[in-house]
Design a protein around this motif. Structure first.
Motif, PDB file in Angstrom:
ATOM      1  N   SER A   1       0.866  -1.184   0.000  1.00 41.87           N
ATOM      2  CA  SER A   1       0.000   0.000   0.000  1.00 41.87           C
ATOM      3  C   SER A   1       0.900   1.230   0.000  1.00 41.87           C
ATOM      4  O   SER A   1       2.089   1.153   0.350  1.00 41.87           O
ATOM      5  CB  SER A   1      -0.923   0.021   1.217  1.00 41.87           C
ATOM      6  N   ALA A   2       0.353   2.345  -0.391  1.00 37.00           N
ATOM      7  CA  ALA A   2       1.149   3.560  -0.535  1.00 37.00           C
ATOM      8  C   ALA A   2       1.777   4.014   0.776  1.00 37.00           C
ATOM      9  O   ALA A   2       2.761   4.755   0.772  1.00 37.00           O
ATOM     10  CB  ALA A   2       0.290   4.673  -1.118  1.00 37.00           C
ATOM     11  N   ASP A   3       1.211   3.587   1.899  1.00 31.56           N
ATOM     12  CA  ASP A   3       1.762   4.009   3.187  1.00 31.56           C
ATOM     13  C   ASP A   3       2.722   2.988   3.802  1.00 31.56           C
ATOM     14  O   ASP A   3       3.023   3.045   4.992  1.00 31.56           O
ATOM     15  CB  ASP A   3       0.635   4.312   4.177  1.00 31.56           C
TER      16      ASP A   3
ATOM     17  N   TYR B   1      -5.359  -0.453  -3.932  1.00 32.20           N
ATOM     18  CA  TYR B   1      -5.515   0.746  -4.754  1.00 32.20           C
ATOM     19  C   TYR B   1      -5.583   2.005  -3.900  1.00 32.20           C
ATOM     20  O   TYR B   1      -6.245   2.066  -2.865  1.00 32.20           O
ATOM     21  CB  TYR B   1      -6.761   0.676  -5.635  1.00 32.20           C
ATOM     22  N   SER B   2      -4.897   3.032  -4.383  1.00 30.10           N
ATOM     23  CA  SER B   2      -5.022   4.390  -3.867  1.00 30.10           C
ATOM     24  C   SER B   2      -4.709   5.328  -5.025  1.00 30.10           C
ATOM     25  O   SER B   2      -4.188   4.903  -6.058  1.00 30.10           O
ATOM     26  CB  SER B   2      -4.056   4.641  -2.702  1.00 30.10           C
ATOM     27  N   GLU B   3      -5.010   6.591  -4.851  1.00 30.72           N
ATOM     28  CA  GLU B   3      -4.785   7.553  -5.926  1.00 30.72           C
ATOM     29  C   GLU B   3      -3.302   7.705  -6.258  1.00 30.72           C
ATOM     30  O   GLU B   3      -2.944   8.123  -7.353  1.00 30.72           O
ATOM     31  CB  GLU B   3      -5.382   8.906  -5.535  1.00 30.72           C
ATOM     32  N   SER B   4      -2.421   7.350  -5.312  1.00 32.42           N
ATOM     33  CA  SER B   4      -0.983   7.485  -5.545  1.00 32.42           C
ATOM     34  C   SER B   4      -0.331   6.190  -6.025  1.00 32.42           C
ATOM     35  O   SER B   4       0.888   6.131  -6.183  1.00 32.42           O
ATOM     36  CB  SER B   4      -0.285   7.951  -4.263  1.00 32.42           C
ATOM     37  N   LEU B   5      -1.123   5.138  -6.267  1.00 29.05           N
ATOM     38  CA  LEU B   5      -0.543   3.847  -6.654  1.00 29.05           C
ATOM     39  C   LEU B   5       0.211   3.931  -7.971  1.00 29.05           C
ATOM     40  O   LEU B   5       1.296   3.349  -8.118  1.00 29.05           O
ATOM     41  CB  LEU B   5      -1.634   2.786  -6.747  1.00 29.05           C
TER      42      LEU B   5
ATOM     43  N   GLU C   1       1.830   6.364  -9.228  1.00 33.39           N
ATOM     44  CA  GLU C   1       3.122   6.990  -8.948  1.00 33.39           C
ATOM     45  C   GLU C   1       4.081   5.989  -8.305  1.00 33.39           C
ATOM     46  O   GLU C   1       5.265   5.939  -8.654  1.00 33.39           O
ATOM     47  CB  GLU C   1       2.930   8.196  -8.036  1.00 33.39           C
ATOM     48  N   CYS C   2       3.582   5.188  -7.376  1.00 30.96           N
ATOM     49  CA  CYS C   2       4.422   4.176  -6.726  1.00 30.96           C
ATOM     50  C   CYS C   2       4.961   3.169  -7.731  1.00 30.96           C
ATOM     51  O   CYS C   2       6.126   2.750  -7.660  1.00 30.96           O
ATOM     52  CB  CYS C   2       3.628   3.448  -5.646  1.00 30.96           C
TER      53      CYS C   2
ATOM     54  N   GLU D   1       7.635   4.803 -10.033  1.00 33.12           N
ATOM     55  CA  GLU D   1       8.887   5.062  -9.313  1.00 33.12           C
ATOM     56  C   GLU D   1       9.589   3.779  -8.881  1.00 33.12           C
ATOM     57  O   GLU D   1      10.690   3.834  -8.327  1.00 33.12           O
ATOM     58  CB  GLU D   1       8.606   5.929  -8.087  1.00 33.12           C
TER      59      GLU D   1
ATOM     60  N   LYS E   1      -7.580   4.317 -14.541  1.00 39.22           N
ATOM     61  CA  LYS E   1      -6.392   5.148 -14.341  1.00 39.22           C
ATOM     62  C   LYS E   1      -5.119   4.314 -14.486  1.00 39.22           C
ATOM     63  O   LYS E   1      -4.156   4.741 -15.137  1.00 39.22           O
ATOM     64  CB  LYS E   1      -6.438   5.798 -12.956  1.00 39.22           C
TER      65      LYS E   1
END
Length: 257
Positions: A46-48, A87-91, A93-94, A97, A128
């Motif tokens: 997860s993004a966190d 899933y998250s809105e920043s996934l 980007e993860c 990167e 997305k």
């Protein structure tokens, strides 16, 4: 037929799956006895996630591969690295990167949502990710009630190029288990593309796939069964693109992404 498990949590000590190397090796032995020879290890992401999680995961995965080679059955097993991505809105980007793993270094990604997700949110998130150049595989799709008996929604996901994965155990609910009935119907119609165990080691959800594979082989059209059990996971490992036939619901391997 050698089987594939594209969804499991068997890297020791990195998530809520297998906790020790010994447990991971015992689970790998069970996978082998079930007929599995190719495994994509998909630890949660997860993004966190804490800083250093990716390197910790890589290190633990490499140790597991080395230990597996020392077993009597390990020479026949092939391990690959991936993630089950919350899933998250920043996934996106993860992924771009390199903080999150695709499936075996391909463009395929295993994605999950909260079971209570609304369809509009699920569709928007998958679109997305697909627009970002990835091919999402929706993990354990049987958990999302928003997809039950909604063929138009499944059509939309198909047209978006989304693949669907089910857990083998979900085929065998009770007589009144609506999820099991839905999964079986979708498998027969060719709407399901991947089978996995979602095993969390030997303490929770042991790796069991042989019974589900036998059911698919005996109850689905031959081309559909071959796709779910072999062709589709092989295409993902080879990073090949699916094209969906509108009438037959069969994914066809085309060209390398």
């Amino acid at each position: 037929m050698d089987l594939y498990d594209i969804h499991c949590h068997l890297i020791p000590g990195v998530d809520d799956g297998s906790q020790t190397m010994e447990e991971s090796l015992e689970a790998m032995k069970l996978e082998y006895e079930e007929g599995v020879r190719h495994i994509i290890c998909t630890s949660h992401f997860s993004a966190d996630c804490e800083a250093g999680y990716t390197s910790k995961l890589q290190e633990s995965f490499e140790k597991l591969k080395l230990r597996l080679k020392e077993t009597t059955y390990g020479a026949e097993m092939r391990l690959h690295l991936g993630n089950e991505l919350m899933y998250s809105e920043s996934l996106l980007e993860c992924l771009d990167e390199g903080r999150a793993w695709t499936m075996a270094g391909s463009h395929y990604i295993l994605v999950e949502f909260l079971p209570s997700v609304r369809y509009e949110e699920l569709y928007r998130g998958l679109r997305k990710l697909a627009s970002g150049g990835y091919t999402p595989i929706l993990a354990h799709m049987e958990r999302y009630r928003c997809l039950y008996k909604e063929n138009d929604r499944l059509d939309e996901l198909r047209d978006l190029g989304i693949c669907l994965q089910v857990n083998g155990a979900s085929l065998f609910g009770g007589v009144f288990d609506s999820a099991s009935a839905v999964v079986r119907k979708l498998c027969k119609s060719g709407r399901i593309h991947f089978l996995g165990t979602d095993s969390h080691g030997t303490h929770s959800r042991k790796p069991q796939i042989k019974k589900a594979a036998a059911w698919i082989h005996d109850n689905c059209p031959a081309s559909v069964a071959e796709g779910i059990l072999c062709g589709n996971p092989m295409a993902a490992l080879e990073d090949k693109l699916f094209c969906f036939r509108r009438k037959l619901w069969e994914p066809i391997r085309l060209t390398r992404l």
